[in-house]
Design a protein around this motif. Structure first.
Motif, PDB file in Angstrom:
ATOM      1  N   GLY A 267       0.814  -1.219   0.000  1.00  0.00           N
ATOM      2  CA  GLY A 267       0.000   0.000   0.000  1.00  0.00           C
ATOM      3  C   GLY A 267       0.846   1.266   0.000  1.00  0.00           C
ATOM      4  O   GLY A 267       2.045   1.253  -0.261  1.00  0.00           O
ATOM      5  N   LYS A 268       0.187   2.370   0.296  1.00  0.00           N
ATOM      6  CA  LYS A 268       0.863   3.670   0.340  1.00  0.00           C
ATOM      7  C   LYS A 268       1.507   3.883   1.707  1.00  0.00           C
ATOM      8  O   LYS A 268       1.025   3.381   2.718  1.00  0.00           O
ATOM      9  N   ASP A 270       3.161   7.005   4.214  1.00  0.00           N
ATOM     10  CA  ASP A 270       3.436   8.401   4.530  1.00  0.00           C
ATOM     11  C   ASP A 270       4.888   8.465   5.022  1.00  0.00           C
ATOM     12  O   ASP A 270       5.175   8.148   6.174  1.00  0.00           O
ATOM     13  N   GLN A 271       5.794   8.858   4.140  1.00  0.00           N
ATOM     14  CA  GLN A 271       7.213   8.798   4.454  1.00  0.00           C
ATOM     15  C   GLN A 271       7.604   9.716   5.604  1.00  0.00           C
ATOM     16  O   GLN A 271       8.496   9.391   6.396  1.00  0.00           O
ATOM     17  N   HIS A 392      -5.658  -2.491   5.660  1.00  0.00           N
ATOM     18  CA  HIS A 392      -4.545  -1.552   5.537  1.00  0.00           C
ATOM     19  C   HIS A 392      -4.575  -0.469   6.614  1.00  0.00           C
ATOM     20  O   HIS A 392      -3.562   0.198   6.835  1.00  0.00           O
ATOM     21  N   GLU A 446       3.193   3.298  10.998  1.00  0.00           N
ATOM     22  CA  GLU A 446       3.562   3.701   9.630  1.00  0.00           C
ATOM     23  C   GLU A 446       4.983   3.245   9.294  1.00  0.00           C
ATOM     24  O   GLU A 446       5.249   2.786   8.174  1.00  0.00           O
ATOM     25  N   LYS A 449       5.496  -0.350   8.093  1.00  0.00           N
ATOM     26  CA  LYS A 449       5.195  -0.631   6.689  1.00  0.00           C
ATOM     27  C   LYS A 449       6.457  -0.636   5.829  1.00  0.00           C
ATOM     28  O   LYS A 449       6.495  -1.253   4.777  1.00  0.00           O
ATOM     29  N   THR A 450       7.479   0.063   6.289  1.00  0.00           N
ATOM     30  CA  THR A 450       8.694   0.219   5.461  1.00  0.00           C
ATOM     31  C   THR A 450       9.661  -0.946   5.619  1.00  0.00           C
ATOM     32  O   THR A 450      10.632  -1.037   4.842  1.00  0.00           O
TER      33      THR A 450
END
Length: 451
Positions: A267-268, A270-271, A392, A446, A449-450
């Motif tokens: 998915g997307k 938010d960096q 997600h 968040e 996710k990375t």
């Protein structure tokens, strides 16, 4: 003269073959994958005709739906019912079984270690939908309907707990039971019987963590090695000779496991928020779970059970004597392979690369999402799968919280309901996120996710 030339040719071919074997002496990850999906290390369980007719013993209205469906649709219904997936290279063939040219189906390691996330099959991913008890029971009934010969596995779930929830199995006790009947050389011992066992369910770990560890399993008791991967082939049909003959295969399989990398989040991200989460993670979580990115490290830290406070059934199920039996066997080079921990006292904090894909969480699969991992006080007491779609928002499986276990469910449907009050099913513990603010938890979520 002709015979001498023929023998000379055979000799040359033999030398070439030997040279090729020497050249191919390094373990081959690609060959390891091929062994897993195409080589039978266990006796066949059932045949294609049995699988094609398993729908005939399903409860209504599922049976009527299957009767009206096409063969391909019925196959997919069966895959969904038992937690099977197609192979990435061939969606029509099951990843979790070897199917030979005669149509015989034989269980392989991907039954537990090959799953699906976000609609895609992924070898090495814990199979959170596999229903070992369900497929065993239904195949047995189908064989009876068709007048087929039964095999040992058909009776397994009648005498030995296979798993109370989809995606979990009583795997630890499978190993305890199998090795208890053999000596250190893996010969069968006349008159040997199963020891007393503490039955409980476990969720399998992701295979891409294998390369980062020196010892395997959640309690980290066993030194890693290719022989250790042969443990679950200890059925009666396999004797000491078969284990030794398969070592090269399992060196390739070891290489395959070591080659796997975590999947990237689908998915997307938010960096900016993820960068903030990395700071929080490194301050509060990295001491146990390691660091990621440049200069990544994984400490393989054992956390005492009184500190982690997660369900202790897994720890208590293996006594020091159980672990020593394994440690002094051929699997561990008769104790020559150093690093065995007979009394671990806790669980090893796992690495978290690819953690987004590996729901549900904790070693018993009791926590459905990463959001719930980070919010101990809001973990559901009883939850049920709400479909196969990935959540997600909370990062995990889609679930519905329940006040109680519904009555009147078919056994397979009941295994989709997770009751954390049952033995070995607790979702308590790992309370460390309580120290974080909601903003920090959101940022850590968040960041995960990375990985």
């Amino acid at each position: 003269m002709i015979r001498r030339i023929f023998l000379l040719i055979l000799g040359v071919l033999g030398l070439v073959a030997e040279a090729n074997r020497c050249h191919a002496g390094e373990p081959d990850p690609a060959a390891g994958y091929d062994h897993l999906i195409n080589t039978t290390y266990l006796p066949p369980y059932f045949d294609q005709e049995t699988f094609d007719n398993v729908w005939r013993i399903w409860p209504e209205p599922l049976r009527s739906q299957a009767e009206k469906a096409t063969p391909d649709e019925r196959r997919q219904m069966a895959f969904d019912r038992y937690g099977l997936t197609g192979r990435p290279e061939d969606p029509t063939r099951p990843l979790q079984y070897v199917v030979d040219l005669k149509g015989n189906w034989t269980l392989n390691c991907f039954s537990c270690h090959g799953g699906e996330v976000d609609g895609k099959p992924l070898p090495g991913l814990p199979n959170n939908r596999f229903d070992f008890a369900g497929i065993t029971d239904d195949i047995r009934l189908t064989k009876a309907l068709l007048g087929k010969k039964m095999v040992t596995t058909d009776y397994s779930s009648l005498v030995f707990p296979m798993g109370e929830n989809k995606g979990t199995t009583n795997a630890v006790n499978f190993g305890v039971a199998l090795i208890s009947l053999r000596d250190a050389d893996l010969n069968f011992v006349p008159g040997a019987s199963f020891p007393r066992m503490l039955h409980h369910d476990m969720e399998p770990p992701p295979w891409w963590h294998f390369s980062q560890k020196d010892n395997i399993y959640i309690d980290g008791f066993a030194p890693k090695g290719h022989r250790a991967l042969l443990q679950f082939t200890m059925v009666r049909a396999n004797g000491p000779k078969s284990f030794r003959e398969r070592e090269d295969d399992f060196r390739d399989i070891y290489a395959y496991l070591s080659s796997l990398e975590a999947p990237k989040y689908s998915g997307k991200i938010d960096q900016q928020k993820a960068a903030a989460g990395q700071i929080v993670f490194n301050q509060h979580c990295s001491e146990c779970h390691g660091t990621y990115g440049d200069n990544a490290s994984y400490p393989q830290r054992m956390i005492p059970i009184d500190e982690i406070k997660t369900d202790r059934a897994r720890l208590d199920s293996l006594s020091p004597e159980h672990r020593q039996v394994y440690g002094q066997s051929w699997f561990n080079e008769y104790g020559e392979k150093k690093g065995l921990i007979a009394d671990p006292g806790g669980y090893v904090a796992p690495p978290l690369d690819g953690v987004w894909a590996t729901a549900p969480y904790f070693h018993n699969g009791s926590v459905p999402t990463l959001w719930h991992v980070l919010h101990p006080e809001q973990r559901p007491k009883i939850w049920r799968w709400a479909g196969k779609s990935y959540d997600h928002q909370q990062m995990g499986i889609s679930v519905k919280q329940l006040a109680e276990v519904p009555g009147g469910l078919h056994a397979i449907d009941k295994r989709e309901v997770f009751d954390t009050s049952r033995f070995g099913k607790s979702s308590a513990g790992h309370d460390f996120p309580r120290e974080l603010s909601e903003e920090e938890k959101d940022a850590v979520l968040e960041y995960l996710k990375t990985l």
